[in-house]
Design a protein around this motif. Sequence first.
Motif, mmCIF file in Angstrom:
data_model
loop_
_atom_site.group_PDB
_atom_site.id
_atom_site.type_symbol
_atom_site.label_atom_id
_atom_site.label_comp_id
_atom_site.label_asym_id
_atom_site.label_seq_id
_atom_site.Cartn_x
_atom_site.Cartn_y
_atom_site.Cartn_z
ATOM 1 N N HIS A 157 46.020 38.834 46.296
ATOM 2 C CA HIS A 157 45.206 39.646 46.672
ATOM 3 C C HIS A 157 44.187 39.311 47.757
ATOM 4 N N PHE A 158 44.479 38.076 48.336
ATOM 5 C CA PHE A 158 43.352 37.180 49.241
ATOM 6 C C PHE A 158 44.294 37.319 50.570
ATOM 7 N N GLU A 159 45.579 37.686 50.342
ATOM 8 C CA GLU A 159 46.543 37.479 51.638
ATOM 9 C C GLU A 159 45.903 38.670 52.811
ATOM 10 N N GLY A 160 45.859 37.756 54.078
ATOM 11 C CA GLY A 160 45.408 38.424 55.005
ATOM 12 C C GLY A 160 43.814 38.830 55.266
ATOM 13 N N GLY A 161 42.930 38.145 54.224
ATOM 14 C CA GLY A 161 41.675 38.487 54.152
ATOM 15 C C GLY A 161 40.898 37.216 54.552
ATOM 16 N N THR A 162 39.718 37.269 54.610
ATOM 17 C CA THR A 162 38.907 36.198 55.122
ATOM 18 C C THR A 162 37.662 36.097 54.129
ATOM 19 N N CYS A 163 37.226 34.792 53.990
ATOM 20 C CA CYS A 163 36.101 34.558 52.906
ATOM 21 C C CYS A 163 34.745 34.931 53.641
ATOM 22 N N ILE A 164 33.784 35.675 53.095
ATOM 23 C CA ILE A 164 32.737 35.924 53.641
ATOM 24 C C ILE A 164 31.311 35.606 52.709
ATOM 25 N N SER A 165 31.618 35.248 51.446
ATOM 26 C CA SER A 165 30.583 34.884 50.789
ATOM 27 C C SER A 165 30.941 33.914 49.392
ATOM 28 N N TYR A 166 30.102 33.232 49.443
ATOM 29 C CA TYR A 166 30.019 32.122 48.102
ATOM 30 C C TYR A 166 28.727 32.121 47.393
ATOM 31 N N GLY A 167 28.961 31.954 45.953
ATOM 32 C CA GLY A 167 27.734 31.757 45.296
ATOM 33 C C GLY A 167 28.027 31.091 43.880
ATOM 34 N N ALA A 168 26.951 30.796 43.195
ATOM 35 C CA ALA A 168 27.367 30.138 41.890
ATOM 36 C C ALA A 168 25.945 30.347 41.004
ATOM 37 N N ARG A 169 26.211 30.368 39.620
ATOM 38 C CA ARG A 169 25.106 30.669 38.901
ATOM 39 C C ARG A 169 25.236 30.426 37.371
ATOM 40 N N VAL A 170 24.573 29.997 36.671
ATOM 41 C CA VAL A 170 24.887 29.748 35.099
ATOM 42 C C VAL A 170 24.603 31.034 34.511
ATOM 43 N N LEU A 171 25.569 31.345 33.539
ATOM 44 C CA LEU A 171 25.312 32.524 32.744
ATOM 45 C C LEU A 171 24.782 32.184 31.294
ATOM 46 N N ASN A 172 23.916 33.121 30.972
ATOM 47 C CA ASN A 172 23.258 32.845 29.652
ATOM 48 C C ASN A 172 24.015 33.670 28.792
ATOM 49 N N GLU A 173 24.955 32.868 28.251
ATOM 50 C CA GLU A 173 26.059 33.589 27.390
ATOM 51 C C GLU A 173 25.975 33.177 25.832
ATOM 52 N N GLY A 174 24.865 32.678 25.365
ATOM 53 C CA GLY A 174 24.861 32.386 23.917
ATOM 54 C C GLY A 174 24.782 33.400 23.123
ATOM 55 N N GLY A 175 24.752 34.809 23.704
ATOM 56 C CA GLY A 175 25.103 35.870 22.719
ATOM 57 C C GLY A 175 24.122 36.137 21.591
ATOM 58 N N TYR A 176 24.679 36.369 20.584
ATOM 59 C CA TYR A 176 23.941 37.053 19.354
ATOM 60 C C TYR A 176 23.155 35.913 18.865
ATOM 61 N N HIS A 177 23.399 34.622 18.852
ATOM 62 C CA HIS A 177 22.984 33.539 18.226
ATOM 63 C C HIS A 177 21.726 33.072 18.965
ATOM 64 N N SER A 178 21.643 33.338 20.235
ATOM 65 C CA SER A 178 20.732 33.014 21.195
ATOM 66 C C SER A 178 19.650 33.839 21.799
#
Length: 327
Positions: A49-70
């Motif tokens: 899926h990345f062949e011939g492409g160029t990376c243009i952006s990068y990022g990271a974050r924590v997901l609040n995925e405690g769901g029903y309990h939290s």
Amino acid sequence: KNFGGTFLYHQAPNLVHAGLVIGLDYENPYINPYKEFQRWKTHPAVKKHFEGGTCISYGARVLNEGGYHSIPKLTFEGGALIGCSAGFLNSIKIKGSHTAIKSGMTAAESVFDTLVESGREPVAETFEIDPNEEALESTSFEQRMKDSWVYEELYEVRNTHEAFARWGCLPGLIYAGITAHILKGREPWTFDHHTRDADKTKECKEFEPIDYPAPDGVLTFDLLTNLQRSGTYHDDNQMAHLRIKPDLSNVPESVSMQMYAAPEQRFCPAGVYEYVEDETKGKDGSKSLVINAQNCVHCKCCSIKMPGEYIDWTVPEGGGGPNYQVM
């Protein structure tokens, strides 16, 4: 027993969005989420899926995925928690846009009813805001959310994350499949989880270091190269917003380095934390922690996964941080 997943989306006209999610309750201190993501991209089913492409952006974050309990109390005077800030993310689907939209609609309806019931003149008619007017709390929002399909959806998958944590990948997959597609959350039990993610990390002596492949600069990249693509910026003369808690000042070098092989060097997706040789301590190989706060992408991982939670994450000055463009 690591919980997580990946995603890959195509977007017109020619963009590909990809990412890796890993539960911060993982035990092995040598795991490097960033390098796991780079390695995942080299899988033949993903690489194409990345062949011939160029990376243009990068990022990271924590997901609040405690769901029903939290899910916390959702309302307060003058405001409410909606979307991912309230924990409405479905961690099995790695999706929260639908629940965020629904919570926003429900909040709007609740606020409208609260304002109508208060009998106050609408600002749309007076064109003025009374500074002496007390803030209202739309308490009906929380009950409306509990009565909505959002809570039903989160309740169905309430035990799946803990199933992975307790039994590992294959049993976790089996349980997730049964509860999500057959039981639909109707099992009469609920798995409790009372341990902080920081406390789930085990000592490094129980594991072997992980040898990740070197980046090729085309499909996979070193961390600092990708960090530039996040547009992160903080004023150089401001006080560092990442600070060691005074009562835990001994943790970085006496606990994190010695017992856990300094996992903050690996789980931080921005290279903020690094241990360098300290010349003031002689030539015995001693190292000291350096905090490169200017690199921070505000993912909040360090405030959660640090051994002993020794970092105090404060808001930086002047709105500094990442400047995401296509994420």
